[in-house]
Design a protein around this motif. Structure first.
Motif, PDB file in Angstrom:
ATOM      1  N   PHE A   1       0.835  -1.199   0.000  1.00  0.00           N
ATOM      2  CA  PHE A   1       0.000   0.000   0.000  1.00  0.00           C
ATOM      3  C   PHE A   1       0.877   1.259   0.000  1.00  0.00           C
ATOM      4  N   GLN A   2       1.977   1.222   0.750  1.00  0.00           N
ATOM      5  CA  GLN A   2       2.884   2.364   0.792  1.00  0.00           C
ATOM      6  C   GLN A   2       3.459   2.652  -0.589  1.00  0.00           C
ATOM      7  N   LYS A   3       3.837   1.593  -1.299  1.00  0.00           N
ATOM      8  CA  LYS A   3       4.398   1.770  -2.646  1.00  0.00           C
ATOM      9  C   LYS A   3       3.361   2.393  -3.582  1.00  0.00           C
ATOM     10  N   ALA A   4       2.114   1.947  -3.475  1.00  0.00           N
ATOM     11  CA  ALA A   4       1.053   2.492  -4.328  1.00  0.00           C
ATOM     12  C   ALA A   4       0.853   3.975  -4.047  1.00  0.00           C
ATOM     13  N   LYS A   5       0.894   4.365  -2.772  1.00  0.00           N
ATOM     14  CA  LYS A   5       0.693   5.765  -2.407  1.00  0.00           C
ATOM     15  C   LYS A   5       1.879   6.628  -2.832  1.00  0.00           C
ATOM     16  N   ILE A   6       3.082   6.073  -2.745  1.00  0.00           N
ATOM     17  CA  ILE A   6       4.271   6.802  -3.198  1.00  0.00           C
ATOM     18  C   ILE A   6       4.184   7.047  -4.704  1.00  0.00           C
ATOM     19  N   LEU A   7       3.778   6.010  -5.444  1.00  0.00           N
ATOM     20  CA  LEU A   7       3.639   6.150  -6.893  1.00  0.00           C
ATOM     21  C   LEU A   7       2.588   7.202  -7.232  1.00  0.00           C
ATOM     22  N   TYR A   8       1.461   7.174  -6.530  1.00  0.00           N
ATOM     23  CA  TYR A   8       0.388   8.140  -6.776  1.00  0.00           C
ATOM     24  C   TYR A   8       0.876   9.563  -6.501  1.00  0.00           C
ATOM     25  N   LYS A   9       1.568   9.752  -5.376  1.00  0.00           N
ATOM     26  CA  LYS A   9       2.057  11.088  -5.021  1.00  0.00           C
ATOM     27  C   LYS A   9       3.082  11.580  -6.039  1.00  0.00           C
ATOM     28  N   SER A  10       3.912  10.667  -6.544  1.00  0.00           N
ATOM     29  CA  SER A  10       4.916  11.076  -7.528  1.00  0.00           C
ATOM     30  C   SER A  10       4.254  11.532  -8.825  1.00  0.00           C
ATOM     31  N   CYS A  11       3.131  10.916  -9.179  1.00  0.00           N
ATOM     32  CA  CYS A  11       2.404  11.315 -10.395  1.00  0.00           C
ATOM     33  C   CYS A  11       1.696  12.660 -10.190  1.00  0.00           C
ATOM     34  N   MET A  12       1.284  12.946  -8.969  1.00  0.00           N
ATOM     35  CA  MET A  12       0.554  14.173  -8.687  1.00  0.00           C
ATOM     36  C   MET A  12       1.478  15.373  -8.486  1.00  0.00           C
ATOM     37  N   ASN A  13       2.764  15.124  -8.280  1.00  0.00           N
ATOM     38  CA  ASN A  13       3.722  16.204  -8.044  1.00  0.00           C
ATOM     39  C   ASN A  13       4.128  16.822  -9.385  1.00  0.00           C
ATOM     40  N   GLU A  14       3.217  17.594  -9.974  1.00  0.00           N
ATOM     41  CA  GLU A  14       3.427  18.111 -11.320  1.00  0.00           C
ATOM     42  C   GLU A  14       4.584  19.108 -11.391  1.00  0.00           C
ATOM     43  N   SER A  15       4.802  19.877 -10.331  1.00  0.00           N
ATOM     44  CA  SER A  15       5.891  20.854 -10.351  1.00  0.00           C
ATOM     45  C   SER A  15       7.246  20.159 -10.480  1.00  0.00           C
ATOM     46  N   LEU A  16       7.422  19.036  -9.759  1.00  0.00           N
ATOM     47  CA  LEU A  16       8.677  18.293  -9.864  1.00  0.00           C
ATOM     48  C   LEU A  16       8.794  17.617 -11.229  1.00  0.00           C
ATOM     49  N   ILE A  17       7.654  17.122 -11.745  1.00  0.00           N
ATOM     50  CA  ILE A  17       7.658  16.495 -13.069  1.00  0.00           C
ATOM     51  C   ILE A  17       8.106  17.508 -14.124  1.00  0.00           C
ATOM     52  N   GLU A  18       7.564  18.715 -14.066  1.00  0.00           N
ATOM     53  CA  GLU A  18       7.949  19.752 -15.023  1.00  0.00           C
ATOM     54  C   GLU A  18       9.400  20.162 -14.830  1.00  0.00           C
ATOM     55  N   GLN A  19       9.852  20.178 -13.584  1.00  0.00           N
ATOM     56  CA  GLN A  19      11.237  20.561 -13.301  1.00  0.00           C
ATOM     57  C   GLN A  19      12.219  19.540 -13.879  1.00  0.00           C
TER      58      GLN A  19
END
Length: 220
Positions: A68-86
């Protein structure tokens, strides 16, 4: 039973229009969303499930089991759009490096990379690190001859486009094929630009045409 009746149109004559008789209620109560090419009970269930999953993934991960922790980490990484754009294209460039770079987006690939490039090694990396099957699909599943055990299956993988029809048929298939090739060319140009490489449109088009030719041979 109630849902089946609700999705029917008993006012229609089944001998004249059986589809309207069987599905008229569904057609009257549902409109295909502009973002979808189809809409069925399974699509509705999927949408409802995604809402539930969103709520689960946004809860605190304290005391969760590791999966469950891995799933939540993956979800948060996808939602962190500012870091994705960076990070921009950096994750893609790093992934390409792991699999031996991309000849169309590399300088002197034949001289600098090919001597130490092993297809068997790169296929295993694509499978283990990125869950991507290329040329060969391999998976573990129940043995058809003995359901009490699991065996390794080797099969053909999926193609770049949905089916072999897209590689050979005319009409809409040909238009998709042309768009698919143009998409590959566009991505190659973007990566070359991000790696500060010369434009060289003719070289990119020639290389991507070779990729398309190889995929067509595989489809055949």
């Amino acid at each position: 039973a109630a849902r089946i009746i609700q999705n029917m149109d008993p006012t229609a004559d089944p001998c004249k229009d059986f589809y309207q008789y069987a599905c008229g209620g569904w057609l009257n109560r549902h409109v295909i969303p502009e973002t979808s090419s189809r809409y069925s009970i399974f699509d509705i269930l999927r949408d409802e499930l995604e809402i539930i999953l969103k709520g689960v993934l946004e809860t605190s991960d304290q005391g969760d089991r590791e999966a469950f922790q891995k799933a939540k980490i993956l979800y948060k990484s996808c939602m962190n759009e500012s870091l994705i754009e960076q990070r921009d294209s950096l994750p893609l460039l790093e992934a390409l490096t792991m699999v031996g770079d991309w000849p169309v987006a590399s300088a002197d690939w034949n001289k600098t990379k090919e001597p130490n490039w092993s297809m068997e090694e790169k296929l295993s990396i694509m499978n283990s690190r990125f869950n991507k099957r290329v040329l060969i699909d391999m998976f573990v599943w129940n043995d058809d001859r003995d359901s009490s055990r699991h065996i390794i299956y080797i099969d053909q993988p999926s193609l770049g486009m949905p089916s072999r029809d897209y590689y050979f048929n005319g009409g809409n298939y040909q238009r998709v094929r042309e768009a698919y090739l143009q998409f590959m060319i566009t991505i190659a140009k973007m990566i070359r630009e991000d790696k500060n490489m010369p434009k060289d449109d003719s070289f990119v088009q020639e290389e991507m045409a070779k990729v398309m030719e190889l995929e067509t041979e595989i489809a055949n």
